[in-house]
Design an enzyme around this catalytic site. Structure first.
Site, PDB file in Angstrom:
ATOM      1  N   ASN A   9      -7.419   6.920 -18.039  1.00  0.00           N
ATOM      2  CA  ASN A   9      -8.449   7.326 -17.090  1.00  0.00           C
ATOM      3  C   ASN A   9      -8.290   8.828 -16.901  1.00  0.00           C
ATOM      4  O   ASN A   9      -7.419   9.283 -16.158  1.00  0.00           O
ATOM      5  CB  ASN A   9      -8.257   6.564 -15.778  1.00  0.00           C
ATOM      6  CG  ASN A   9      -9.275   6.953 -14.724  1.00  0.00           C
ATOM      7  OD1 ASN A   9     -10.085   7.858 -14.924  1.00  0.00           O
ATOM      8  ND2 ASN A   9      -9.231   6.273 -13.599  1.00  0.00           N
ATOM      9  N   LYS A  16      -4.524   9.366 -15.937  1.00  0.00           N
ATOM     10  CA  LYS A  16      -3.780   8.167 -15.539  1.00  0.00           C
ATOM     11  C   LYS A  16      -3.662   7.255 -16.746  1.00  0.00           C
ATOM     12  O   LYS A  16      -4.601   7.170 -17.541  1.00  0.00           O
ATOM     13  CB  LYS A  16      -4.530   7.422 -14.433  1.00  0.00           C
ATOM     14  CG  LYS A  16      -4.467   8.099 -13.105  1.00  0.00           C
ATOM     15  CD  LYS A  16      -4.974   7.147 -12.027  1.00  0.00           C
ATOM     16  CE  LYS A  16      -5.447   7.931 -10.831  1.00  0.00           C
ATOM     17  NZ  LYS A  16      -6.667   7.449 -10.230  1.00  0.00           N
ATOM     18  N   ARG A  93     -11.649   4.789 -19.387  1.00  0.00           N
ATOM     19  CA  ARG A  93     -12.631   4.737 -18.313  1.00  0.00           C
ATOM     20  C   ARG A  93     -13.633   5.873 -18.537  1.00  0.00           C
ATOM     21  O   ARG A  93     -13.253   7.012 -18.783  1.00  0.00           O
ATOM     22  CB  ARG A  93     -11.952   4.940 -16.974  1.00  0.00           C
ATOM     23  CG  ARG A  93     -12.976   5.008 -15.866  1.00  0.00           C
ATOM     24  CD  ARG A  93     -12.319   5.400 -14.573  1.00  0.00           C
ATOM     25  NE  ARG A  93     -13.302   5.413 -13.518  1.00  0.00           N
ATOM     26  CZ  ARG A  93     -13.401   6.388 -12.626  1.00  0.00           C
ATOM     27  NH1 ARG A  93     -12.595   7.419 -12.675  1.00  0.00           N
ATOM     28  NH2 ARG A  93     -14.303   6.331 -11.682  1.00  0.00           N
ATOM     29  N   HIS A 182     -18.125   2.829  -9.475  1.00  0.00           N
ATOM     30  CA  HIS A 182     -17.068   1.858  -9.126  1.00  0.00           C
ATOM     31  C   HIS A 182     -17.418   0.470  -9.660  1.00  0.00           C
ATOM     32  O   HIS A 182     -16.942  -0.544  -9.134  1.00  0.00           O
ATOM     33  CB  HIS A 182     -16.873   1.700  -7.595  1.00  0.00           C
ATOM     34  CG  HIS A 182     -16.468   2.941  -6.860  1.00  0.00           C
ATOM     35  ND1 HIS A 182     -16.903   3.210  -5.589  1.00  0.00           N
ATOM     36  CD2 HIS A 182     -15.650   3.948  -7.207  1.00  0.00           C
ATOM     37  CE1 HIS A 182     -16.380   4.360  -5.173  1.00  0.00           C
ATOM     38  NE2 HIS A 182     -15.619   4.819  -6.155  1.00  0.00           N
ATOM     39  N   GLY A 212     -12.087   3.337  -0.402  1.00  0.00           N
ATOM     40  CA  GLY A 212     -10.899   4.179  -0.512  1.00  0.00           C
ATOM     41  C   GLY A 212     -11.358   5.596  -0.238  1.00  0.00           C
ATOM     42  O   GLY A 212     -12.283   5.802   0.559  1.00  0.00           O
ATOM     43  N   ASN A 213     -10.763   6.571  -0.916  1.00  0.00           N
ATOM     44  CA  ASN A 213     -11.222   7.941  -0.745  1.00  0.00           C
ATOM     45  C   ASN A 213     -12.692   8.053  -1.162  1.00  0.00           C
ATOM     46  O   ASN A 213     -13.534   8.550  -0.430  1.00  0.00           O
ATOM     47  CB  ASN A 213     -10.320   8.860  -1.567  1.00  0.00           C
ATOM     48  CG  ASN A 213     -10.627  10.302  -1.300  1.00  0.00           C
ATOM     49  OD1 ASN A 213     -10.934  10.686  -0.176  1.00  0.00           O
ATOM     50  ND2 ASN A 213     -10.593  11.108  -2.336  1.00  0.00           N
ATOM     51  N   GLY A 214     -13.019   7.529  -2.334  1.00  0.00           N
ATOM     52  CA  GLY A 214     -14.425   7.285  -2.687  1.00  0.00           C
ATOM     53  C   GLY A 214     -14.753   5.888  -2.179  1.00  0.00           C
ATOM     54  O   GLY A 214     -13.861   5.045  -2.118  1.00  0.00           O
ATOM     55  N   ARG A 243     -16.863  13.269   0.878  1.00  0.00           N
ATOM     56  CA  ARG A 243     -18.299  13.245   0.542  1.00  0.00           C
ATOM     57  C   ARG A 243     -19.109  12.728   1.723  1.00  0.00           C
ATOM     58  O   ARG A 243     -18.681  11.808   2.424  1.00  0.00           O
ATOM     59  CB  ARG A 243     -18.542  12.346  -0.668  1.00  0.00           C
ATOM     60  CG  ARG A 243     -17.842  12.829  -1.922  1.00  0.00           C
ATOM     61  CD  ARG A 243     -18.106  11.887  -3.078  1.00  0.00           C
ATOM     62  NE  ARG A 243     -16.877  11.623  -3.799  1.00  0.00           N
ATOM     63  CZ  ARG A 243     -16.641  10.518  -4.492  1.00  0.00           C
ATOM     64  NH1 ARG A 243     -17.556   9.571  -4.551  1.00  0.00           N
ATOM     65  NH2 ARG A 243     -15.504  10.359  -5.127  1.00  0.00           N
ATOM     66  N   MET A 287      -7.358   8.693   5.875  1.00  0.00           N
ATOM     67  CA  MET A 287      -7.676   7.727   6.924  1.00  0.00           C
ATOM     68  C   MET A 287      -6.474   7.420   7.813  1.00  0.00           C
ATOM     69  O   MET A 287      -6.635   7.080   8.983  1.00  0.00           O
ATOM     70  CB  MET A 287      -8.225   6.455   6.267  1.00  0.00           C
ATOM     71  CG  MET A 287      -8.826   5.465   7.227  1.00  0.00           C
ATOM     72  SD  MET A 287      -9.964   6.191   8.415  1.00  0.00           S
ATOM     73  CE  MET A 287     -11.455   6.271   7.480  1.00  0.00           C
ATOM     74  N   GLU A 337      -7.640  -2.312   1.583  1.00  0.00           N
ATOM     75  CA  GLU A 337      -6.478  -3.103   1.138  1.00  0.00           C
ATOM     76  C   GLU A 337      -5.284  -2.897   2.068  1.00  0.00           C
ATOM     77  O   GLU A 337      -4.426  -3.760   2.181  1.00  0.00           O
ATOM     78  CB  GLU A 337      -6.049  -2.677  -0.276  1.00  0.00           C
ATOM     79  CG  GLU A 337      -6.955  -3.222  -1.360  1.00  0.00           C
ATOM     80  CD  GLU A 337      -6.717  -2.562  -2.710  1.00  0.00           C
ATOM     81  OE1 GLU A 337      -5.616  -2.018  -2.949  1.00  0.00           O
ATOM     82  OE2 GLU A 337      -7.641  -2.590  -3.543  1.00  0.00           O
ATOM     83  N   GLU A 387      -8.841  -1.867 -11.613  1.00  0.00           N
ATOM     84  CA  GLU A 387      -9.794  -1.381 -12.619  1.00  0.00           C
ATOM     85  C   GLU A 387      -9.156  -1.331 -14.007  1.00  0.00           C
ATOM     86  O   GLU A 387      -9.797  -1.613 -15.003  1.00  0.00           O
ATOM     87  CB  GLU A 387     -10.306   0.002 -12.207  1.00  0.00           C
ATOM     88  CG  GLU A 387     -11.236  -0.067 -11.015  1.00  0.00           C
ATOM     89  CD  GLU A 387     -11.387   1.251 -10.274  1.00  0.00           C
ATOM     90  OE1 GLU A 387     -10.424   1.661  -9.602  1.00  0.00           O
ATOM     91  OE2 GLU A 387     -12.456   1.854 -10.348  1.00  0.00           O
TER      92      GLU A 387
HETATM   93  P1  AMP Z   1      -8.047   5.164  -2.991  1.00  0.00           P
HETATM   94  O1  AMP Z   1      -9.061   6.242  -3.247  1.00  0.00           O
HETATM   95  O2  AMP Z   1      -8.590   3.792  -3.183  1.00  0.00           O
HETATM   96  O3  AMP Z   1      -6.745   5.396  -3.681  1.00  0.00           O
HETATM   97  O4  AMP Z   1      -7.712   5.257  -1.422  1.00  0.00           O
HETATM   98  C1  AMP Z   1      -7.184   6.413  -0.853  1.00  0.00           C
HETATM   99  C2  AMP Z   1      -7.408   6.374   0.667  1.00  0.00           C
HETATM  100  O5  AMP Z   1      -6.674   5.269   1.225  1.00  0.00           O
HETATM  101  C3  AMP Z   1      -6.973   7.622   1.410  1.00  0.00           C
HETATM  102  O6  AMP Z   1      -8.005   8.051   2.299  1.00  0.00           O
HETATM  103  C4  AMP Z   1      -5.795   7.151   2.208  1.00  0.00           C
HETATM  104  O7  AMP Z   1      -5.656   7.785   3.393  1.00  0.00           O
HETATM  105  C5  AMP Z   1      -6.137   5.706   2.475  1.00  0.00           C
HETATM  106  N1  AMP Z   1      -4.959   4.926   2.833  1.00  0.00           N
HETATM  107  C6  AMP Z   1      -3.829   4.752   2.127  1.00  0.00           C
HETATM  108  N2  AMP Z   1      -2.951   3.981   2.811  1.00  0.00           N
HETATM  109  C7  AMP Z   1      -3.551   3.669   3.979  1.00  0.00           C
HETATM  110  C8  AMP Z   1      -3.152   2.931   5.134  1.00  0.00           C
HETATM  111  N3  AMP Z   1      -1.960   2.340   5.209  1.00  0.00           N
HETATM  112  N4  AMP Z   1      -4.027   2.840   6.159  1.00  0.00           N
HETATM  113  C9  AMP Z   1      -5.218   3.448   6.116  1.00  0.00           C
HETATM  114  N5  AMP Z   1      -5.648   4.156   5.062  1.00  0.00           N
HETATM  115  C10 AMP Z   1      -4.821   4.282   4.018  1.00  0.00           C
END
Ligand code: AMP
Length: 400
Positions: A9, A16, A93, A182, A212-214, A243, A287, A337, A387
């Site tokens: 990726n 990755k 990817r 996604h 998540g971030n996205g 975003r 978050m 998650e 993914e």
């Molecule tokens: P991803 O893009 O799916 O890897 O998700 C990243 C996001 O997950 C970031 O905004 C992190 O702050 C958030 N994140 C990771 N661990 C936690 C947690 N324990 N509680 C809340 N948000 C989290």
């Protein structure tokens, strides 16, 4: 035949990787190269026993990054391969497949030509993905490459769901329409949810939340994606880490006129300086920081989390109405998650819709678990996304 599949990726400055042994469905090694092109690149690597190691090295481009990853994979101390010839296929990817790719594809010269022609649709992402393929073709010339698209799952959308109410000439000229992203994740989590719940994928109305971030939400009916919140680019829909998600489009010309911004500058603001980060005055897009402030009753954190959840709930409600009912809601990705708090805030808004939340089941991270009561009309389930597994699966199907 022993089947080892390398999944790549490639991001603009990252790569990755995961090495799958498809015969026993094990991940034999995985890692991430960061800061390619930038001084101080490094590789974080995890072997099959979960032992972590870090390798520094100035990696000037994706080719050098891949070369270094392959060296690690055959290193007797850290690696998972005796020799590079044991790699049977590589799955890549690819962010954008335009209207052309409705499924994954085995790479050949014609496919490469089409991939290049799609660069204008994803000028930041597709070139990095293409460089990843070219690097494999150069270093491992005997290995078949497969491309798996973030957009392919949403090619089932019909025009009434993917068109924007703009003059039709822009769709005809530039293919401006909703594509959705996604897709690999939404496909994985919804199929897996049905498998876990013993439901028929082809007859269950599902809403999936990849947050998540996205972040994006999708709805799946008759086994096909009906609609999704990300659009022409990965900017539409939910509030994301950096975003903005949905805004009144008239804000763009207003800012251009009043702040004297260029198209590139406004693009950077909407993609990199908005969302949670923008609302938090540039302090953090994470978050966890927002939740910490919310728990302490602080502002602006409380307001940000409420806005964040409101947008998610609006999409869930809209999609439930669009499908004339929903039976399963799936939650996945970094925030849903791992965060019992954000999950709980969403669930409290869905009670009247028919999702009876069981708070006692909600205190966990990264597990496959139902968080509604057995009587609930809507089943809500958390399914950690994977993914890379989906990319390896499609790669296997195309090369076997
Ligand atoms: P991803 O893009 O799916 O890897 O998700 C990243 C996001 O997950 C970031 O905004 C992190 O702050 C958030 N994140 C990771 N661990 C936690 C947690 N324990 N509680 C809340 N948000 C989290």
């Amino acid at each position: 035949m022993l089947m080892k599949i390398l999944v790549l990726n490639a991001g603009s400055s990252s790569l990755k990787y995961q090495l799958f042994n498809w015969d026993n469905q094990q991940v034999e090694a995985k890692g991430n190269v960061e800061k390619i092109w930038i001084e101080g690149s490094f590789i974080k690597h995890k072997n099959h026993e979960g032992n972590k190691s870090e390798f520094p090295g100035n990696l000037a481009n994706h080719r050098e990054a891949l070369q270094k990853v392959l060296e690690i994979l055959v290193n007797p101390q850290h690696g998972a391969l005796e020799r590079l010839e044991d790699i049977n296929a590589v799955g890549h990817r690819m962010v954008h497949g335009g209207e052309i790719f409705k499924t994954s594809a085995l790479v050949n010269a014609k496919i490469m030509e089409i991939l290049h022609s799609l660069i204008p649709l994803a000028p930041l992402h597709n070139p990095a993905n293409i460089i990843g393929i070219e690097a494999v073709q150069e270093i491992l010339p005997w290995v078949p490459n497969v491309v798996v698209f973030d957009t392919a799952f949403f090619q089932s959308m019909t025009p009434e769901h993917y068109l924007y109410a703009l003059p039709m000439e822009y769709y005809e000229k530039y293919k401006i329409r909703k594509y959705g992203f996604h897709g690999t994740s939404h496909q994985y989590i919804t199929q897996r949810a049905c498998e876990l719940l013993g439901k028929d994928y082809n007859t269950t109305n599902i809403i999936s939340c990849h947050v998540g971030n996205g972040a994006s939400i999708a709805c799946i009916q008759n086994g096909k994606a009906l609609e999704t919140s990300l659009g022409f680019t990965p900017l539409e829909g939910l509030i994301m880490g950096t975003r903005c998600g949905d805004i009144d489009p008239a804000i763009v010309p207003f800012l251009i006129k009043n702040e004297g911004l260029s198209a590139d500058e406004i693009d950077t603001i909407l993609n990199k300086k908005s969302g949670v980060l923008g609302l938090y005055n540039g302090k953090s897009s994470d978050m966890r920081d927002i939740e910490e402030g919310y728990v302490a009753g602080k502002e602006p954190e409380t307001q940000i989390l409420k806005m964040y959840v409101n947008r998610i709930v609006r999409y869930i409600g809209g999609y439930a109405a669009l499908m004339n009912g929903v039976e399963v809601i799936v939650m996945a990705a970094g925030i849903l998650e791992r965060s019992p708090l954000t999950r709980a805030l969403i669930m409290k808004q869905l009670e009247r819709m028919g999702a009876s939340f069981d708070e006692t089941k909600n205190d966990f991270r990264e597990q496959e678990r139902v968080i509604t009561t057995p009587e609930s009309k809507i089943t809500v389930i958390v399914v950690p996304t994977d993914e890379e597994y989906m990319i390896a699966k499609d790669t296997y199907e195309l090369v076997k």
